[in-house]
Design an enzyme around this catalytic site. Structure first.
Site, PDB file in Angstrom:
ATOM      1  N   MET A  27       0.837  -1.210   0.000  1.00 18.34           N
ATOM      2  CA  MET A  27       0.000   0.000   0.000  1.00 18.34           C
ATOM      3  C   MET A  27       0.869   1.256   0.000  1.00 18.34           C
ATOM      4  O   MET A  27       0.386   2.353   0.330  1.00 18.34           O
ATOM      5  CB  MET A  27      -0.950  -0.010   1.201  1.00 18.34           C
ATOM      6  CG  MET A  27      -1.917  -1.197   1.134  1.00 18.34           C
ATOM      7  SD  MET A  27      -3.442  -0.929   2.034  1.00 18.34           S
ATOM      8  CE  MET A  27      -2.839  -0.712   3.685  1.00 18.34           C
ATOM      9  N   HIS A  34       9.131  -3.440   3.496  1.00 17.62           N
ATOM     10  CA  HIS A  34       8.735  -3.676   2.104  1.00 17.62           C
ATOM     11  C   HIS A  34       9.964  -4.009   1.252  1.00 17.62           C
ATOM     12  O   HIS A  34       9.933  -4.911   0.410  1.00 17.62           O
ATOM     13  CB  HIS A  34       8.061  -2.433   1.510  1.00 17.62           C
ATOM     14  CG  HIS A  34       6.810  -1.995   2.225  1.00 17.62           C
ATOM     15  ND1 HIS A  34       6.763  -0.860   3.007  1.00 17.62           N
ATOM     16  CD2 HIS A  34       5.562  -2.524   2.243  1.00 17.62           C
ATOM     17  CE1 HIS A  34       5.533  -0.712   3.478  1.00 17.62           C
ATOM     18  NE2 HIS A  34       4.784  -1.698   3.040  1.00 17.62           N
ATOM     19  N   GLN A  58     -10.422  -2.568   2.060  1.00 24.85           N
ATOM     20  CA  GLN A  58      -9.938  -3.269   3.253  1.00 24.85           C
ATOM     21  C   GLN A  58      -9.890  -2.375   4.482  1.00 24.85           C
ATOM     22  O   GLN A  58      -9.483  -2.817   5.557  1.00 24.85           O
ATOM     23  CB  GLN A  58      -8.580  -3.913   2.994  1.00 24.85           C
ATOM     24  CG  GLN A  58      -7.409  -2.947   2.919  1.00 24.85           C
ATOM     25  CD  GLN A  58      -6.155  -3.662   2.481  1.00 24.85           C
ATOM     26  OE1 GLN A  58      -6.026  -4.126   1.355  1.00 24.85           O
ATOM     27  NE2 GLN A  58      -5.183  -3.780   3.382  1.00 24.85           N
ATOM     28  N   GLN A 150      -2.955 -12.326   7.866  1.00 25.57           N
ATOM     29  CA  GLN A 150      -3.218 -12.066   6.440  1.00 25.57           C
ATOM     30  C   GLN A 150      -2.663 -13.194   5.565  1.00 25.57           C
ATOM     31  O   GLN A 150      -3.280 -13.584   4.568  1.00 25.57           O
ATOM     32  CB  GLN A 150      -2.572 -10.739   6.051  1.00 25.57           C
ATOM     33  CG  GLN A 150      -2.610 -10.424   4.572  1.00 25.57           C
ATOM     34  CD  GLN A 150      -2.188  -8.994   4.293  1.00 25.57           C
ATOM     35  OE1 GLN A 150      -3.008  -8.102   4.333  1.00 25.57           O
ATOM     36  NE2 GLN A 150      -0.917  -8.777   4.010  1.00 25.57           N
TER      37      GLN A 150
END
Ligand code: AMP
Length: 282
Positions: A27, A34, A58, A150
């Site tokens: 995102m 990341h 979400q 997740q």
């Protein structure tokens, strides 16, 4: 590195040739966590695709969506340096030309912890990730254990939709003070930022405590330890079976554990998790 705003154009550029393709969905507001995923993808795949998209479906809290940090220019610099080949940075309309009304059912996996406290969150994650997978058609997709639950939800989705992709979990990257890196850390006040490393400290202290304590005692110990700082408020701390994500009632030999926490630090909600609880999981 090529940057695309439209999925159709990215698909066309990727073509039909069989090239080992790795994918890292994000995102944006990228940090070293990341980057670790992108670098791993670079090492393991011929082609590296990264998406930068703040997915509205979400977010169960509109204020959280509004305040979510965005900085595409800085993200592109980091991605270029980390070795990305293709970046997909679409508009909401490109991802959702029409509203996505699909309702996924992941059984118990999304009924606990984040699933219980953020209604609709994992449904939105499944919506966007399934769309991104359809565009990129990756062989491997990289996800951080920072969002431990997740990964289980994505695995369930991939099984249900029979998507031929390998899900690769990657370890949590932390700051020198132990705080798990997160795009939301940038939104912390200086005071809350100073308090936040106590979350990881308490999770680790809980691992030691758990060697000679019950599950319930350990959950209370960690919760009280974090809550003892007036700037932090535990939303939940739960020790679960690391494979099924279901809450543990007692330690079981051969069952890997994970202690997962969500903590409110002022206006910012932080999550973190650590493995290795109990007398067996060392
Ligand atoms: P996000 O941009 O927060 O949706 O995260 C994109 C991906 O990066 C997800 O798979 C996250 O789990 C992963 N990620 C975020 N923070 C970290 C971190 N500190 N360490 C490892 N992976 C992370």
């Amino acid at each position: 590195m090529q940057v695309f705003n439209r999925g159709a154009e990215l698909s066309a550029a990727l073509g039909n040739e069989k090239v080992l393709t790795g994918f890292v969905p994000t995102m944006g507001a990228l940090h070293e966590g990341h980057v670790s995923l992108v670098e791993r993808c670079r090492r393991e795949c011929r082609r590296v695709v990264v998406s930068v998209f703040v997915n509205p479906t979400q977010f169960n809290d509109p204020a959280d969506l509004r305040s979510y940090p965005r900085n595409l220019e800085a993200d592109l610099k980091l991605l270029e340096a980390a070795g990305a080949d293709f970046v997909y940075a679409p508009s909401v309309e490109d991802v959702y030309p029409e509203p996505d009304t699909r309702q996924f059912d992941f059984g118990q996996t999304d009924k606990v912890m984040e699933g219980a406290h953020r209604p609709g969150h994992f449904n939105g994650v499944a919506q966007v990730v399934s769309r991104l997978f359809a565009i990129v058609q990756p062989d491997k997709a990289y996800f951080g254990e920072k969002d431990f639950q997740q990964i289980a939800v994505i695995r369930a989705m991939v099984r249900q939709l029979q998507i031929p992709v390998q899900i690769v979990p990657c370890p949590i990257v932390r700051g020198a003070d132990g705080l798990a890196l997160s795009s939301r850390n940038a939104l912390l006040t200086a005071e809350h930022r100073a308090a936040a490393p106590q979350i990881y400290a308490a999770l680790k202290a809980g691992v030691e405590f758990s060697r000679t304590a019950t599950v319930a005692q350990t959950e209370r110990f960690v919760t009280e330890r974090i809550d003892s700082d007036p700037l932090l408020k535990v939303e939940y701390f739960q020790i679960v079976d690391a494979d099924t994500l279901l809450p543990l009632d007692q330690w079981r030999e051969g069952v890997a554990t994970r202690g997962c926490a969500a903590v409110q630090a002022g206006a910012v909600r932080l999550i973190d998790n650590v493995g290795g609880y109990g007398p067996y999981d060392k």
